[in-house]
Every structure is written in C-alpha cells, then in structure tokens.
Design a protein around this motif. Structure first.
Motif, PDB file in Angstrom:
ATOM      1  N   GLN A   1      -4.098   9.020   8.022  1.00 64.46           N
ATOM      2  CA  GLN A   1      -4.027   7.773   8.795  1.00 64.46           C
ATOM      3  C   GLN A   1      -3.343   7.962  10.141  1.00 64.46           C
ATOM      4  O   GLN A   1      -3.304   7.041  10.945  1.00 64.46           O
ATOM      5  CB  GLN A   1      -3.265   6.711   7.994  1.00 64.46           C
ATOM      6  N   GLY A   2      -2.790   9.139  10.367  1.00 63.68           N
ATOM      7  CA  GLY A   2      -2.117   9.388  11.642  1.00 63.68           C
ATOM      8  C   GLY A   2      -1.566  10.794  11.691  1.00 63.68           C
ATOM      9  O   GLY A   2      -1.350  11.433  10.655  1.00 63.68           O
TER      10      GLY A   2
ATOM     11  N   GLN B   1       0.842  -1.191   0.000  1.00 65.94           N
ATOM     12  CA  GLN B   1       0.000   0.000   0.000  1.00 65.94           C
ATOM     13  C   GLN B   1       0.880   1.245   0.000  1.00 65.94           C
ATOM     14  O   GLN B   1       1.870   1.320   0.739  1.00 65.94           O
ATOM     15  CB  GLN B   1      -0.902   0.013   1.235  1.00 65.94           C
ATOM     16  N   ASN B   2       0.543   2.223  -0.829  1.00 70.87           N
ATOM     17  CA  ASN B   2       1.275   3.483  -0.861  1.00 70.87           C
ATOM     18  C   ASN B   2       0.753   4.456   0.190  1.00 70.87           C
ATOM     19  O   ASN B   2      -0.464   4.548   0.417  1.00 70.87           O
ATOM     20  CB  ASN B   2       1.162   4.134  -2.244  1.00 70.87           C
ATOM     21  N   TYR B   3       1.688   5.170   0.817  1.00 72.92           N
ATOM     22  CA  TYR B   3       1.369   6.196   1.803  1.00 72.92           C
ATOM     23  C   TYR B   3       2.220   7.432   1.534  1.00 72.92           C
ATOM     24  O   TYR B   3       3.275   7.352   0.891  1.00 72.92           O
ATOM     25  CB  TYR B   3       1.664   5.713   3.226  1.00 72.92           C
ATOM     26  N   ILE B   4       1.776   8.554   2.069  1.00 71.67           N
ATOM     27  CA  ILE B   4       2.540   9.799   2.026  1.00 71.67           C
ATOM     28  C   ILE B   4       2.862  10.198   3.456  1.00 71.67           C
ATOM     29  O   ILE B   4       1.950  10.287   4.298  1.00 71.67           O
ATOM     30  CB  ILE B   4       1.733  10.929   1.351  1.00 71.67           C
ATOM     31  N   VAL B   5       4.139  10.410   3.767  1.00 70.23           N
ATOM     32  CA  VAL B   5       4.481  11.007   5.059  1.00 70.23           C
ATOM     33  C   VAL B   5       4.465  12.514   4.874  1.00 70.23           C
ATOM     34  O   VAL B   5       4.991  13.043   3.896  1.00 70.23           O
ATOM     35  CB  VAL B   5       5.838  10.507   5.611  1.00 70.23           C
ATOM     36  N   ASP B   6       3.845  13.202   5.797  1.00 65.54           N
ATOM     37  CA  ASP B   6       3.583  14.627   5.637  1.00 65.54           C
ATOM     38  C   ASP B   6       3.722  15.317   6.987  1.00 65.54           C
ATOM     39  O   ASP B   6       4.109  14.691   7.983  1.00 65.54           O
ATOM     40  CB  ASP B   6       2.170  14.824   5.056  1.00 65.54           C
ATOM     41  N   ALA B   7       3.381  16.591   7.034  1.00 72.69           N
ATOM     42  CA  ALA B   7       3.433  17.329   8.292  1.00 72.69           C
ATOM     43  C   ALA B   7       2.265  16.925   9.180  1.00 72.69           C
ATOM     44  O   ALA B   7       1.119  16.842   8.733  1.00 72.69           O
ATOM     45  CB  ALA B   7       3.384  18.831   8.022  1.00 72.69           C
ATOM     46  N   GLY B   8       2.533  16.699  10.458  1.00 69.58           N
ATOM     47  CA  GLY B   8       1.492  16.299  11.389  1.00 69.58           C
ATOM     48  C   GLY B   8       0.442  17.363  11.609  1.00 69.58           C
ATOM     49  O   GLY B   8      -0.725  17.055  11.843  1.00 69.58           O
ATOM     50  N   HIS B   9       0.845  18.653  11.534  1.00 68.13           N
ATOM     51  CA  HIS B   9      -0.171  19.687  11.736  1.00 68.13           C
ATOM     52  C   HIS B   9      -1.119  19.764  10.544  1.00 68.13           C
ATOM     53  O   HIS B   9      -2.221  20.291  10.659  1.00 68.13           O
ATOM     54  CB  HIS B   9       0.460  21.051  12.050  1.00 68.13           C
TER      55      HIS B   9
ATOM     56  N   ALA C   1       9.769   9.904  11.004  1.00 71.82           N
ATOM     57  CA  ALA C   1       8.432   9.600  10.490  1.00 71.82           C
ATOM     58  C   ALA C   1       8.387   8.221   9.843  1.00 71.82           C
ATOM     59  O   ALA C   1       7.439   7.450  10.052  1.00 71.82           O
ATOM     60  CB  ALA C   1       8.004  10.666   9.483  1.00 71.82           C
ATOM     61  N   LEU C   2       9.410   7.887   9.059  1.00 74.90           N
ATOM     62  CA  LEU C   2       9.456   6.576   8.417  1.00 74.90           C
ATOM     63  C   LEU C   2       9.456   5.465   9.457  1.00 74.90           C
ATOM     64  O   LEU C   2       8.739   4.455   9.325  1.00 74.90           O
ATOM     65  CB  LEU C   2      10.705   6.472   7.538  1.00 74.90           C
ATOM     66  N   SER C   3      10.246   5.649  10.500  1.00 74.43           N
ATOM     67  CA  SER C   3      10.338   4.653  11.559  1.00 74.43           C
ATOM     68  C   SER C   3       9.035   4.528  12.335  1.00 74.43           C
ATOM     69  O   SER C   3       8.578   3.433  12.655  1.00 74.43           O
ATOM     70  CB  SER C   3      11.490   5.001  12.494  1.00 74.43           C
ATOM     71  N   ALA C   4       8.413   5.673  12.631  1.00 81.54           N
ATOM     72  CA  ALA C   4       7.186   5.660  13.420  1.00 81.54           C
ATOM     73  C   ALA C   4       6.064   4.887  12.729  1.00 81.54           C
ATOM     74  O   ALA C   4       5.283   4.192  13.383  1.00 81.54           O
ATOM     75  CB  ALA C   4       6.740   7.091  13.704  1.00 81.54           C
ATOM     76  N   TYR C   5       6.006   5.005  11.399  1.00 80.82           N
ATOM     77  CA  TYR C   5       4.911   4.359  10.668  1.00 80.82           C
ATOM     78  C   TYR C   5       5.337   3.074   9.974  1.00 80.82           C
ATOM     79  O   TYR C   5       4.503   2.406   9.350  1.00 80.82           O
ATOM     80  CB  TYR C   5       4.328   5.337   9.646  1.00 80.82           C
TER      81      TYR C   5
ATOM     82  N   LEU D   1       0.624  10.784   8.455  1.00 80.08           N
ATOM     83  CA  LEU D   1       0.554   9.792   7.393  1.00 80.08           C
ATOM     84  C   LEU D   1      -0.765   9.907   6.643  1.00 80.08           C
ATOM     85  O   LEU D   1      -1.822  10.081   7.251  1.00 80.08           O
ATOM     86  CB  LEU D   1       0.680   8.388   7.984  1.00 80.08           C
ATOM     87  N   ILE D   2      -0.683   9.843   5.315  1.00 78.16           N
ATOM     88  CA  ILE D   2      -1.855   9.845   4.446  1.00 78.16           C
ATOM     89  C   ILE D   2      -1.806   8.576   3.596  1.00 78.16           C
ATOM     90  O   ILE D   2      -0.763   8.259   3.012  1.00 78.16           O
ATOM     91  CB  ILE D   2      -1.857  11.079   3.516  1.00 78.16           C
ATOM     92  N   ARG D   3      -2.924   7.845   3.521  1.00 82.75           N
ATOM     93  CA  ARG D   3      -2.987   6.696   2.622  1.00 82.75           C
ATOM     94  C   ARG D   3      -3.216   7.207   1.211  1.00 82.75           C
ATOM     95  O   ARG D   3      -4.201   7.870   0.924  1.00 82.75           O
ATOM     96  CB  ARG D   3      -4.108   5.738   3.047  1.00 82.75           C
ATOM     97  N   ASN D   4      -2.272   6.909   0.329  1.00 85.31           N
ATOM     98  CA  ASN D   4      -2.306   7.407  -1.044  1.00 85.31           C
ATOM     99  C   ASN D   4      -3.170   6.486  -1.898  1.00 85.31           C
ATOM    100  O   ASN D   4      -2.782   5.355  -2.200  1.00 85.31           O
ATOM    101  CB  ASN D   4      -0.878   7.487  -1.593  1.00 85.31           C
TER     102      ASN D   4
END
Length: 371
Positions: free
Chosen positions: A243-244, A221-229, A361-365, A254-257
């Motif tokens: 997603q988070g 599944q593709n995701y986008i790591v982005d700014a939390g705010h 961010a990569l590690s967290a998700y 995190l956004i599910r792409n």
C-alpha cells in the motif's frame, strides 16, 4: 578481527547490504511463551538476551538478567534527562552494565545528572556541534558505499567508507572530514553497500523473500509495516498487497494484511512468541533482539543512532545500527527489546545491522501497533 582506533585513523570492517528477502513472518500466531522472570520478556527472548550478554560482557547470568530488568527504565532516564536539560547535554547511552550515561558540557549539569541517578560524562562537543558536522558531511555530493552516524560513546560522528566507494567526491568527503577535526572519526570497511533481493526460493510476491515487520491497524483494517525496499519491489505479497513505500531516504513501507491473522507478537521460530506492547526510540547501549526469516532470533546491542547509509539506490537516513546478526531475507523483520518495538530491518554489514525506526513508519501511515 577488527581494530577500532579513535581519531581519524581507519578501521577494517565489512560493508553494509540491504536485506530483502521473505514470507516467513516476523509476526506469527503461535503460543505465547511462559513467564521468564524478566518483566516484558518471553522465556526464549530472555534466554537469548542473557546468553548474548554473558558472552559479550563477561557478566554472570544473574547480572545479565538484572541488566535486562532495569534497562527500559534506564533508557527512559537517558531520554528524559536529554529533554529536560536540552542543549546542556550531548546525547547519552547505556554502558556495558546497562547503566544510564549522559554526556554533559559543564560541571553544574553533571551534578544535576548525578542527582537524577545517572552517570555524567563531561565531553567536548555539543549535540549542535555534532549535528552540524554530520550535516556538513552530508552536504558533500553523496558517495555510494559510505555511511555517516552518531556515536555518543565517543562524542563523535562516524564516517564509514567502503573500499568500493564510488561516485560523488570521495576525496572531497575525506577532506571535509579532516577539516572537522575530532568531531569526526573515519572508519574503513570492505565490500559493497548494495541492495540484495533474493529470488527463486521465496514464496511471497514475485519470488522475493522478506520478513514481516509489525502488525498494525487503522480503522478496523490490519496492516503490516515493513521495509520500504521490499514493498517498493513487490506489489502483491502472499499476505496482501503493498500500500506504500518510502525508499530511499527512508526505508519503510505498508502492506494491507488480508490473512485474517495479525497478532501483536513476534515469532521466535520455535513455536513461541514475544508479545510487543509498545514502541520507543532506541538508545545506544540498549540490549536488543531481532527476528527475521533467515537468521531467526538474534541478540545484540545498539551501537549508533541517526545513521545515514549511502546505498547505490540512494541514501537512507536516521537508521539504528546494532551488532545483531542479520542476513538477506531478514529485511522488514522486527527489532525489539523485550516487549518494546524499536525498528524494521533494512541492511547489514559484517557484524553490524541497520534498522528503520518503527515510530516514523507508524506516524507516516497513521497506524497503531496491534496488541
């Protein structure tokens, strides 16, 4: 014009703002630019980085290109020597010519550093002493519109205080900085350090505009790591659902792409892209680029690491500070150095911008960069 003074005198500067804002992606599917002659750099990114170096450092184009060709290896040298020599060093950075400099506490360690091909700089304060000073400052009740970060070039912790600083115990914070002596340098900034989400002109979720960070994947599944705010503010984007969100304290989300398109390349907003093939920690002095939907491609260098910014929404820790231009709408966009991903756009000041390290961010998700 700003004037920076060492010690605990003050420096005029503007404040920091979180950069929420838009759908125009940091990563887009576009033709990859032709080879630039600088390994890992697309033609457009090399052009921007060389121009910034020529303007800021007064070097020739050939010298600028050589700095970019060697800085990745030089940044790894700084990191490696820090790991090998441990508490005998006190951080390091790349100088104006991109050469590795390692802060050391004694002559014997200096010789080892020089033998490894880096410059050794004898300093007074150890990493532990500076970390203790930063921890002491951060133990004072948080004062909104202040930031605290490490400057290895001066072997100091820098406390930036806005003229809008409120809450907590500002007088106590300044007294604490004074007690810490020359381990701390205080700078004055102007204006507020505030959250700035643009509404109305955006075409992403809820009228809010942010920039896509890094395309990643997990389990097919593709995701986008982005700014939390950004992901905290919007549950559904035009590219998929949030997603988070980790904000404040951190600033990643995190956004599910769901678009079916997730290339491992940064949009340069001219029809070309820059491939991202890896990620790494940032190094002070490293020449960097930023891509975002408002200011598009800009270049600069890393100024400080481990920066805590006290926004009115709460403190965000361990940010990267650069002098690359960023503005509202760039939030979530990519900080990178050639083909190496470094961070996610969080906030700005006048002449400064702030980034969440992407590795965290990569590690967290548990996601991996798309190639």
């Amino acid at each position: 014009m700003r004037k920076i003074v060492t010690g605990r005198r003050f420096v005029a500067r503007s404040a920091i703002t979180l950069l929420a804002g838009a759908t125009a992606a940091g990563f887009l599917a576009a033709p990859v630019a032709s080879a630039s002659g600088i390994d890992g750099y697309s033609t457009e990114v090399a052009k921007s980085a060389v121009a910034e170096l020529v303007a800021s450092e007064g070097v020739s184009r050939a010298e600028a290109a050589e700095i970019l060709r060697t800085q990745d290896a030089n940044a790894r040298t700084v990191s490696r020597l820090g790991e090998e020599l441990g508490d005998r060093t006190a951080g390091g950075y790349l100088d104006a010519k991109g050469k590795p400099v390692v802060n050391v506490l004694d002559a014997a360690t200096a010789e080892r550093v020089r033998a490894s091909g880096a410059e050794a700089k004898l300093v007074r304060h150890s990493t532990q002493a500076l970390a203790s000073a930063q921890s002491t400052l951060e133990s004072v009740p948080a004062v909104t519109h202040t930031s605290i970060g490490l400057d290895p070039k001066t072997n100091q912790v820098v406390l930036s205080v806005s003229d809008a600083a409120t809450g907590g115990d500002l007088a106590g914070l300044l007294r604490t900085a004074d007690r810490l002596g020359d381990r701390v340098r205080v700078e004055r900034v102007t204006g507020e350090m505030r959250l700035a989400i643009y509404n109305g002109e955006a075409i992403t979720g809820g009228g809010t505009r942010c920039s896509v960070g890094f395309n990643t994947n997990k389990g097919g599944q593709n995701y986008i790591v982005d700014a939390g705010h950004c992901t905290r503010a919007v549950s559904q984007w035009n590219v998929g659902p949030s997603q988070g969100a980790s904000f404040p304290t951190n600033d990643y989300g995190l956004i599910r792409n769901t678009t079916g398109s997730a290339p491992g390349a940064v949009s340069l907003y001219n029809g070309s892209t820059q491939k991202i093939s890896s990620h790494a920690p940032a190094t002070v002095g490293q020449r960097i680029q930023k891509s975002g939907s408002t200011t598009r491609l800009t270049s600069g260098s890393v100024q400080r690491l481990n920066v805590t910014v006290n926004y009115s929404e709460g403190a965000v820790h361990e940010l990267i500070q650069t002098n690359a231009l960023a503005n509202p709408g760039d939030s979530g966009g990519c900080l990178f150095s050639g083909s190496v991903g470094l961070g996610i756009t969080s906030g700005k000041g006048s002449g400064t911008s702030y980034y969440q390290p992407v590795a965290e961010a990569l590690s967290a998700y548990g996601v991996t960069l798309n190639n």
